[in-house]
Design a protein around this motif. Structure first.
Motif, short mmCIF file in Angstrom:
data_model
loop_
_atom_site.label_atom_id
_atom_site.label_comp_id
_atom_site.label_asym_id
_atom_site.label_seq_id
_atom_site.Cartn_x
_atom_site.Cartn_y
_atom_site.Cartn_z
N TYR A 95 0.86 -1.24 0.09
CA TYR A 95 0.08 0.00 -0.09
C TYR A 95 0.83 1.15 -0.06
N PHE A 96 0.25 2.14 -0.25
CA PHE A 96 1.10 3.76 -0.37
C PHE A 96 1.41 3.91 1.21
N ASP A 97 2.54 4.72 1.10
CA ASP A 97 3.24 5.21 2.40
C ASP A 97 2.23 6.08 3.09
N GLN A 129 3.60 4.49 -10.09
CA GLN A 129 3.54 4.41 -11.27
C GLN A 129 4.55 3.58 -12.35
N GLU A 130 5.56 3.21 -11.48
CA GLU A 130 6.32 2.07 -11.93
C GLU A 130 5.99 0.64 -11.72
N LEU A 131 5.56 0.72 -10.52
CA LEU A 131 5.15 -0.79 -9.87
C LEU A 131 3.95 -1.29 -10.35
N LYS A 132 2.82 -0.40 -10.49
CA LYS A 132 1.63 -1.05 -10.99
C LYS A 132 1.98 -1.83 -12.27
N PRO A 133 2.67 -1.48 -13.30
CA PRO A 133 2.62 -2.63 -14.41
C PRO A 133 3.18 -3.65 -14.13
N LYS A 134 4.35 -3.67 -13.28
CA LYS A 134 5.23 -4.82 -12.98
C LYS A 134 4.16 -5.88 -12.14
N TRP A 135 3.64 -5.24 -11.06
CA TRP A 135 2.74 -6.01 -9.99
C TRP A 135 1.64 -6.77 -10.95
N LYS A 162 1.42 -7.46 -13.86
CA LYS A 162 1.88 -8.53 -14.86
C LYS A 162 2.28 -9.90 -14.12
N LEU A 163 2.74 -9.82 -12.78
CA LEU A 163 3.05 -10.88 -11.98
C LEU A 163 1.80 -11.30 -11.08
N GLY A 164 0.51 -10.75 -11.30
CA GLY A 164 -0.46 -11.06 -10.71
C GLY A 164 -0.83 -10.78 -9.22
N LEU A 165 0.33 -9.80 -8.74
CA LEU A 165 -0.07 -9.36 -7.28
C LEU A 165 -1.05 -8.41 -7.18
N ILE A 166 -1.86 -7.86 -8.24
CA ILE A 166 -2.66 -6.81 -8.04
C ILE A 166 -3.66 -6.93 -9.30
N PRO A 167 -4.50 -8.02 -9.18
CA PRO A 167 -5.47 -8.42 -10.18
C PRO A 167 -6.32 -7.54 -10.69
N PHE A 168 -6.74 -6.57 -10.11
CA PHE A 168 -7.59 -5.32 -10.54
C PHE A 168 -6.71 -3.98 -10.62
N GLY A 169 -5.56 -4.11 -10.65
CA GLY A 169 -4.68 -3.07 -10.60
C GLY A 169 -4.95 -1.95 -9.58
N GLN A 170 -5.19 -2.37 -8.40
CA GLN A 170 -5.58 -1.59 -7.14
C GLN A 170 -4.65 -2.09 -6.09
N VAL A 171 -4.66 -1.24 -5.18
CA VAL A 171 -4.14 -1.38 -3.63
C VAL A 171 -4.68 -0.94 -2.84
N PRO A 172 -5.16 -1.25 -1.58
CA PRO A 172 -4.31 -2.36 -0.86
C PRO A 172 -4.32 -3.77 -1.49
N SER A 173 -3.17 -4.39 -1.41
CA SER A 173 -2.94 -5.81 -1.86
C SER A 173 -2.47 -6.57 -0.64
N LEU A 174 -3.09 -7.78 -0.39
CA LEU A 174 -2.32 -8.64 0.35
C LEU A 174 -2.06 -9.95 -0.16
N SER A 175 -0.79 -10.42 0.05
CA SER A 175 -0.64 -11.83 -0.25
C SER A 175 -0.40 -12.76 1.12
N TYR A 176 -1.09 -13.75 1.00
CA TYR A 176 -0.92 -14.88 1.92
C TYR A 176 -0.37 -16.16 1.38
N ASN A 177 0.75 -16.55 1.54
CA ASN A 177 1.12 -18.02 1.29
C ASN A 177 0.82 -18.12 -0.42
N GLY A 178 1.01 -17.06 -1.17
CA GLY A 178 0.81 -17.28 -2.70
C GLY A 178 -0.65 -17.03 -3.26
N ILE A 179 -1.48 -16.66 -2.11
CA ILE A 179 -2.71 -16.12 -2.85
C ILE A 179 -2.81 -14.79 -2.61
#
Length: 120
Positions: free
Chosen positions: A55-57, A87-93, A95-112
């Protein structure tokens, strides 16, 4: 026929879930290589869950999630960033599937990967 294949998939998932629940209730391990075994392994408590909050700072929508994690006594990693870094992280994340809707907050739990504060 699409409805038949959907019905077959639903039946297979229901069977696998039923097997996983039965093995839990009776304390037996499902046969190796079966869908029930995969579900069984995913349902087992993790020794030390890996939780990452992105998430943002700022406090914002991520603050409630931080409060919950702290209240539950869960250890977690946090990746904070500025609007410019976003702006730099959004396209990378994305592509990796870390932010499926291109939004934060994002929480990863054991690969989910979960997004949207209410869902988290």
């Amino acid at each position: 026929n699409p409805s038949t294949s959907t019905s077959m998939i639903g039946s297979a998932l229901a069977f696998a879930l039923g097997c996983a629940v039965t093995t839990y209730l009776y304390g037996i391990t499902p046969p190796a290589g079966t869908p029930a075994q995969v579900l069984w392994e995913n349902l087992q408590p993790q020794p030390s869950p890996i939780i990452t909050l992105r998430y943002f700072d700022i406090r914002g929508r991520g603050e409630v999630i931080r409060l919950y994690l702290n209240e539950l006594g869960l250890e977690y990693n946090e990746t904070s960033f500025t609007g410019q870094e976003w702006q730099e992280l959004k396209p990378k994340w994305s592509k990796l599937g870390l932010i499926p809707f291109g939004q934060v907050p994002s929480l990863s739990y054991n690969g989910i990967h979960l997004v949207q504060s209410h869902a988290i």
